[in-house]
Design an enzyme around this catalytic site. Structure first.
Site, short mmCIF file in Angstrom:
data_model
loop_
_atom_site.label_atom_id
_atom_site.label_comp_id
_atom_site.label_asym_id
_atom_site.label_seq_id
_atom_site.Cartn_x
_atom_site.Cartn_y
_atom_site.Cartn_z
CE LYS A 688 -4.32 -1.97 1.51
NZ LYS A 688 -5.40 -2.03 2.51
NE ARG A 724 -7.38 -8.66 0.19
CZ ARG A 724 -7.03 -7.72 -0.70
NH1 ARG A 724 -6.18 -6.77 -0.34
NH2 ARG A 724 -7.54 -7.73 -1.91
#
Length: 747
Positions: A688, A724
């Site tokens: 991210k 994840r």
């Protein structure tokens, strides 16, 4: 003496090309699910020859292998099934290839086969040495209609709901490949909607005569055809459902006098206002045979249908067997209900439900398909009979409530504490939490929480303290921020990429596969629902039908759209991963109906607004940690209010969604404070933007070392259950190494 048999119940298969006839009368049937049940009858000498060795070597039937072979044959994406008869032959042929098998009964249920009924059901028998099937049957379950039925003035002025089951014997698929069950359902619905009768008996008499004289039943040979009929009137009695099941044949002279009427009363839905003053009642659930998750899910649904209002439920846990240790692990949980039933009547409902799900007697504390115990009934102390008393027809011999051994059973107490830790035991006069704390504490704990993935996947056992499981990301999108590609939207190419992903992980493959069909990165443009479905659903079907080592992997669908979530689960998906926490219209209802694990992620706004100043400001809530936890709590409460079960819920703090750069880091610094007791936690930070900012790395694929640091922090927290990630092999190695350093491992 009856021959031994092996029964495989409710094998769920997704047919990509459908199964005719279509509920809407379409020329080409749409994709649909079916449920297949096989009763495999063995030769009389098979079981006696193998019981002395107490092994499967002499049995000659590996029901797991048979089930997988049947599933592979039916779910073959290249195969188009024209009728249920073709399904019968394909299913029955496989077990009949085994020398130990004498015959096979096949039942195929089509839960989407009709618009106004629960399902269409077909059945047939196939025997060794016979080329043709026999004993063909077709039925309709739960046909719903509103009509006038009643003798009282207030009943004559209102239409009320009836539920009808039809069972036809005598249809021969060898002579007529398809039976027009839709035509039968339409004829039945048309007649009932126009009817007006005073009694169910009169209605049944006239209704049966009408069906026997009309297509399609009039086309069947009268000498072999018979019709079974059951009519239920749910609203007739306040606390029960009356039903009538008359004997019906093809004879034109049939009447209620020549065929005696058998009327039965079964418990029905109790109006919610009746529960207003009902005692808090707690039921313990357990299963250690077969599809344990399915047994528990079906039991809860049956209790609700039997008049119990579900108030709350625990997490589900896996535990070692107690008392008799040489048996499989149990899955245990607890539910709180409200019911107008008195304790003994409630116990009867529990016993009937056990039998409905398939429980048969073994031995005391032995294995069981389903175990339902009435543990607490308000503050009442109930004693009826004594242990060892003869059981009546419902299986009830004695009752003692509170359950006499609740204080020694962690597999009962821990789930109860999830629901009501401060509840005072009526006899011991202490809270349930105190009783739990009095039990010996083991390391690792005797009970491990699970993620209850449905078949064909298996429940995923978690650890306490948490050692994360790995969820591998697969973006079936052309525009995802780190790995988008047009090739990922094509099913064959995507399946090949997943195969490569698994091969790259070596001996430690990921635990969950998360498939997304639409990018949710900041400022992304959403695709249409149809496009998202076309990317996700065919890929899920292809994985399930592939026969690859990952064919049974739990599959999570990453979507916030209710239509996509439903289609994905019906195609074989195991989990719904919603970045908007069930806030989109219809999503919570789909989550409750599908009854699968869900991830509720914290976020604010949408892809275009999540990063603005308003959505990233948590000052009014005491900061980002308190704010995220508070808003996640409300998200969970809304889900449970909508009917999503606690044991299905996992929470995600939503790193990168509506958080500032500093906010993301603060959440990672305070993971233990984000824990919502009783719910598993997922963290997804892989690649991210805030990771790239720290590393000064603009290319998402090159943020792996930053991800590794985050994964290590998550392991060290002892609170994160699932990671994840884009790189499952590397993440898995970090988790294993950190676990070894901490001296903990996965259960």
């Amino acid at each position: 003496m009856a021959a031994d048999k092996i029964t495989v119940r409710s094998l769920s298969v997704q047919l990509p090309h459908g199964l005719g006839p279509s509920a809407f009368g379409l020329a080409t049937a749409p994709p649909c699910p079916i449920s297949v049940t096989l009763a495999i009858h063995l030769r009389p000498d098979v079981v006696p020859s193998c019981v002395s060795a107490d092994t499967l070597s002499g049995l000659g039937v590996n029901y797991s292998a048979v089930t997988k072979a049947v599933y592979a044959a039916l779910a073959d994406p290249s195969r188009t099934w024209g009728s249920p008869a073709e399904i019968f032959r394909a299913s029955g042929t496989i077990p009949l290839e085994l020398d130990a098998v004498e015959s096979v009964d096949v039942e195929v249920e089509m839960p989407r086969g009709l618009l106004h009924a629960q399902s269409a059901v077909y059945g047939a028998k196939f025997s060794r040495g016979q080329e043709r099937g026999a004993e063909w049957t077709v039925g309709i379950k739960g046909l719903g209609v509103a009509c006038v039925v009643g003798l009282h003035p207030h009943e004559m002025g209102e239409r009320q709901r009836l539920e009808v089951d039809l069972a036809v014997n005598g249809w021969n698929a060898e002579e007529q490949e398809s039976f027009p069950h839709k035509e039968l359902a339409d004829e039945a619905l048309k007649y009932l909607e126009q009817s007006s009768f005073g009694t169910l008996e009169a209605l049944a008499h006239s209704f049966a005569g009408h069906l026997l004289s009309r297509r399609p039943l009039s086309l069947l040979p009268p000498s072999t055809m018979s019709l079974g009929l059951t009519i239920r009137k749910p609203s007739a009695l306040p606390y029960a459902v009356p039903s009538i099941t008359p004997g019906v044949t093809a004879s034109s002279s049939w009447s209620s006098s020549s065929a005696p009427v058998e009327t039965s009363i079964s418990r029905g839905q109790v109006p919610s206002d009746v529960h207003a003053h009902a005692p808090r009642t707690f039921i313990a659930l357990g299963s250690n045979i077969g599809d344990r998750i399915s047994h528990i899910r079906r039991a809860v649904a049956a209790l609700q249908e039997g008049g119990c209002e579900l108030v709350g439920c625990s997490r589900l846990y896996e535990s070692e067997p107690m008392y008799v240790e040489d048996q499989e692990r149990f899955i245990n949980g607890a539910i709180e209900i409200r019911s107008s039933l008195k304790p003994l009547d409630l116990l009867r409902l529990l016993k009937r439900t056990e039998r409905l799900i398939g429980r048969t007697k073994t031995f005391r504390n032995g294995p069981r398909v389903l175990d339902l115990d009435l543990v607490l009934y308000g503050d009442q102390v109930v004693r009826h009979g004594s242990p060892g008393d003869a059981e009546d027809e419902d299986g009830v011999g004695w009752l003692e409530c509170p359950h006499p051994r609740v204080g020694e059973r962690e597999f009962v107490l821990r789930p109860l504490v999830d629901i009501a830790p401060d509840y005072i035991h009526p006899i011991l006069r202490v809270p349930l939490l105190t009783l739990l704390r009095r039990l010996p504490q083991t390391q690792p704990p005797a009970l491990a929480p699970i993620i209850p993935f449905p078949s064909p996947s298996s429940p995923l056992r978690l650890s306490v303290p948490s050692v994360p499981r790995i969820m591998a990301i697969f973006n079936a999108t052309p525009d995802s921020f780190s790995d988008g590609s047009v090739s990922r939207t094509e099913t064959d190419s995507a399946l090949s990429l997943i195969r490569d992903l698994w091969a790259s992980c070596g001996p430690f493959p990921p635990d969950i596969l998360d498939i997304g069909g639409m990018s949710t990165r900041p400022n992304s443009q959403p695709c249409s629902v149809e496009e998202e479905v076309s990317r996700v659903v065919p890929l899920i079907r292809a994985i399930r039908a592939s026969g690859e080592v990952f064919a049974d992997i739990p599959i999570s669908v990453d979507t916030y759209r209710a239509e996509v979530a439903r289609a994905a689960v019906e195609a074989g998906g195991s989990m719904i991963n919603d970045v908007r926490g069930g806030t989109e219209e219809g999503m919570l209802q789909v989550m409750a109906e599908m009854d699968v694990p869900v991830v509720l992620m914290h976020s604010r706004g949408d892809s275009g607004t999540m990063g603005n100043e308003t959505n990233t400001d948590y000052t009014a809530l005491g900061g980002v940690v308190k704010g995220v936890k508070s808003e996640l709590g409300r998200i969970v409460a809304n889900a449970e209010k909508a009917g999503v079960k606690r044991w299905n819920i996992m929470v995600d703090p939503g790193l990168g969604f509506a958080k500032t750069h500093e906010g993301n880091l603060e959440l990672l610094q305070n993971l233990p404070e984000l824990e919502i007791k009783g719910y598993a936690m997922l963290v997804g930070a892989s690649r991210k933007g805030f990771v790239g900012r720290v590393l000064e790395q603009s290319e998402a694929r090159k943020r792996g070392f930053g991800d590794a640091a985050i994964n290590a922090v998550c392991v060290a927290s002892g609170k994160v259950d699932v990671l994840r990630v884009h790189e499952p092999r590397e993440a898995g190695e970090v988790v294993r190494m950190m676990g070894a350093i901490r001296g903990v491992g996965r259960g």
